[in-house]
Design an enzyme around this catalytic site. Sequence first.
Site, PDB file in Angstrom:
ATOM      1  N   GLN A   1      36.602  46.524  28.739  1.00  0.00           N
ATOM      2  CA  GLN A   1      37.643  46.171  27.766  1.00  0.00           C
ATOM      3  C   GLN A   1      37.561  47.097  26.557  1.00  0.00           C
ATOM      4  O   GLN A   1      36.470  47.540  26.185  1.00  0.00           O
ATOM      5  CB  GLN A   1      37.465  44.717  27.323  1.00  0.00           C
ATOM      6  CG  GLN A   1      37.729  43.712  28.441  1.00  0.00           C
ATOM      7  CD  GLN A   1      37.302  42.307  28.036  1.00  0.00           C
ATOM      8  OE1 GLN A   1      37.681  41.821  26.987  1.00  0.00           O
ATOM      9  NE2 GLN A   1      36.483  41.686  28.866  1.00  0.00           N
TER      10      GLN A   1
HETATM   11  N1  LIG Z   1      43.481  43.905  45.712  1.00  0.00           N
HETATM   12  C1  LIG Z   1      42.345  44.317  45.172  1.00  0.00           C
HETATM   13  N2  LIG Z   1      41.831  43.672  44.115  1.00  0.00           N
HETATM   14  C2  LIG Z   1      40.671  44.107  43.596  1.00  0.00           C
HETATM   15  C3  LIG Z   1      39.977  45.210  44.134  1.00  0.00           C
HETATM   16  N3  LIG Z   1      38.857  45.405  43.398  1.00  0.00           N
HETATM   17  C4  LIG Z   1      38.861  44.453  42.456  1.00  0.00           C
HETATM   18  N4  LIG Z   1      39.953  43.662  42.559  1.00  0.00           N
HETATM   19  C5  LIG Z   1      40.311  42.550  41.679  1.00  0.00           C
HETATM   20  O1  LIG Z   1      40.558  43.061  40.383  1.00  0.00           O
HETATM   21  C6  LIG Z   1      40.174  42.142  39.384  1.00  0.00           C
HETATM   22  C7  LIG Z   1      39.252  42.775  38.386  1.00  0.00           C
HETATM   23  O2  LIG Z   1      38.041  43.120  39.034  1.00  0.00           O
HETATM   24  P1  LIG Z   1      36.670  43.305  38.232  1.00  0.00           P
HETATM   25  O3  LIG Z   1      35.669  43.717  39.245  1.00  0.00           O
HETATM   26  O4  LIG Z   1      36.366  42.137  37.398  1.00  0.00           O
HETATM   27  O5  LIG Z   1      37.047  44.516  37.276  1.00  0.00           O
HETATM   28  P2  LIG Z   1      36.086  45.215  36.202  1.00  0.00           P
HETATM   29  O6  LIG Z   1      36.415  46.654  36.237  1.00  0.00           O
HETATM   30  O7  LIG Z   1      34.684  44.845  36.428  1.00  0.00           O
HETATM   31  O8  LIG Z   1      36.608  44.595  34.829  1.00  0.00           O
HETATM   32  P3  LIG Z   1      35.796  44.461  33.432  1.00  0.00           P
HETATM   33  O9  LIG Z   1      34.510  43.789  33.727  1.00  0.00           O
HETATM   34  O10 LIG Z   1      36.696  43.651  32.542  1.00  0.00           O
HETATM   35  O11 LIG Z   1      35.604  45.841  32.890  1.00  0.00           O
HETATM   36  C8  LIG Z   1      39.547  40.956  40.132  1.00  0.00           C
HETATM   37  O12 LIG Z   1      40.523  39.956  40.263  1.00  0.00           O
HETATM   38  C9  LIG Z   1      39.200  41.530  41.506  1.00  0.00           C
HETATM   39  O13 LIG Z   1      39.234  40.576  42.546  1.00  0.00           O
HETATM   40  C10 LIG Z   1      40.541  45.899  45.261  1.00  0.00           C
HETATM   41  O14 LIG Z   1      40.032  46.899  45.783  1.00  0.00           O
HETATM   42  N5  LIG Z   1      41.719  45.397  45.728  1.00  0.00           N
END
Ligand SMILES: Nc1nc2c(ncn2[C@@H]2O[C@H](COP(=O)(O)OP(=O)(O)OP(=O)(O)O)[C@@H](O)[C@H]2O)c(=O)[nH]1
Length: 197
Positions: A74
């Site tokens: 974020q």
């Molecule tokens: N369809 C799809 N959704 C995904 C994929 N990878 C992650 N998501 C979704 O994207 C959303 C965010 O995923 P996170 O892994 O929390 O993202 P992050 O980069 O860690 O986010 P922060 O911790 O806020 O920096 C979640 O709802 C996941 O289920 C993917 O390859 N395909």
Amino acid sequence: MGLLSIIKKQKLKDRECRCLVLGLDNSGKSTVVDWILATYKNRPRQSITPTVGFQIHTVPFRGHSVQLWDVGGQSTLRPYWDNYFDKTDVLLWVVDAAAIARLEESMGELTTILRNRDRLGYNCRIVVLLNKKDLAAELPTVLERLQRDLVREWRLENVPIEVRASNALDGEGLATLLPLVVWGREEPVEGQPPAAT
Ligand SMILES: Nc1nc2c(ncn2[C@@H]2O[C@H](COP(=O)(O)OP(=O)(O)OP(=O)(O)O)[C@@H](O)[C@H]2O)c(=O)[nH]1
Ligand SMILES: [Mg+2]
């Protein structure tokens, strides 16, 4: 300390790999890490919420110990990214390939980091993961823009960037990630690293 223990310690160190997982919020960093933990540590898959701060996980991989630093993306957390750069072997930059509107922002943040290579270290390798390929109807366009605006530009500066596409939900494209992180290529040279953990 005896010579033997120094050598042993060095050998262990040689087998440690620190991978910093960064990218914009919602790009899928924690989901990628979750897939890796499920695959290599048999951990049941978790429900993921936005990362506030960071989480460190250690994953055994073919005799290596891979330390994954999953840091929240974020905008309010980004000023703290700088604290995690030290001694990074691989920067895994995760991009939401389905969020074309955020591509500029993502490339901008990565460029800022690459311009600050003093902090990241000149030996740190860069892997860009175009995640959410299952939702990315325009994946070829994203790939092309990345090649044109990032990979080519940084190659001129002698910074090779590997690009891969993935779906962190089902793991498509992730099986080759740890070999790439640990060896810098997808498969070991014949007879090189040990096959088992
Ligand atoms: N369809 C799809 N959704 C995904 C994929 N990878 C992650 N998501 C979704 O994207 C959303 C965010 O995923 P996170 O892994 O929390 O993202 P992050 O980069 O860690 O986010 P922060 O911790 O806020 O920096 C979640 O709802 C996941 O289920 C993917 O390859 N395909
Ligand atoms: Mg996260």
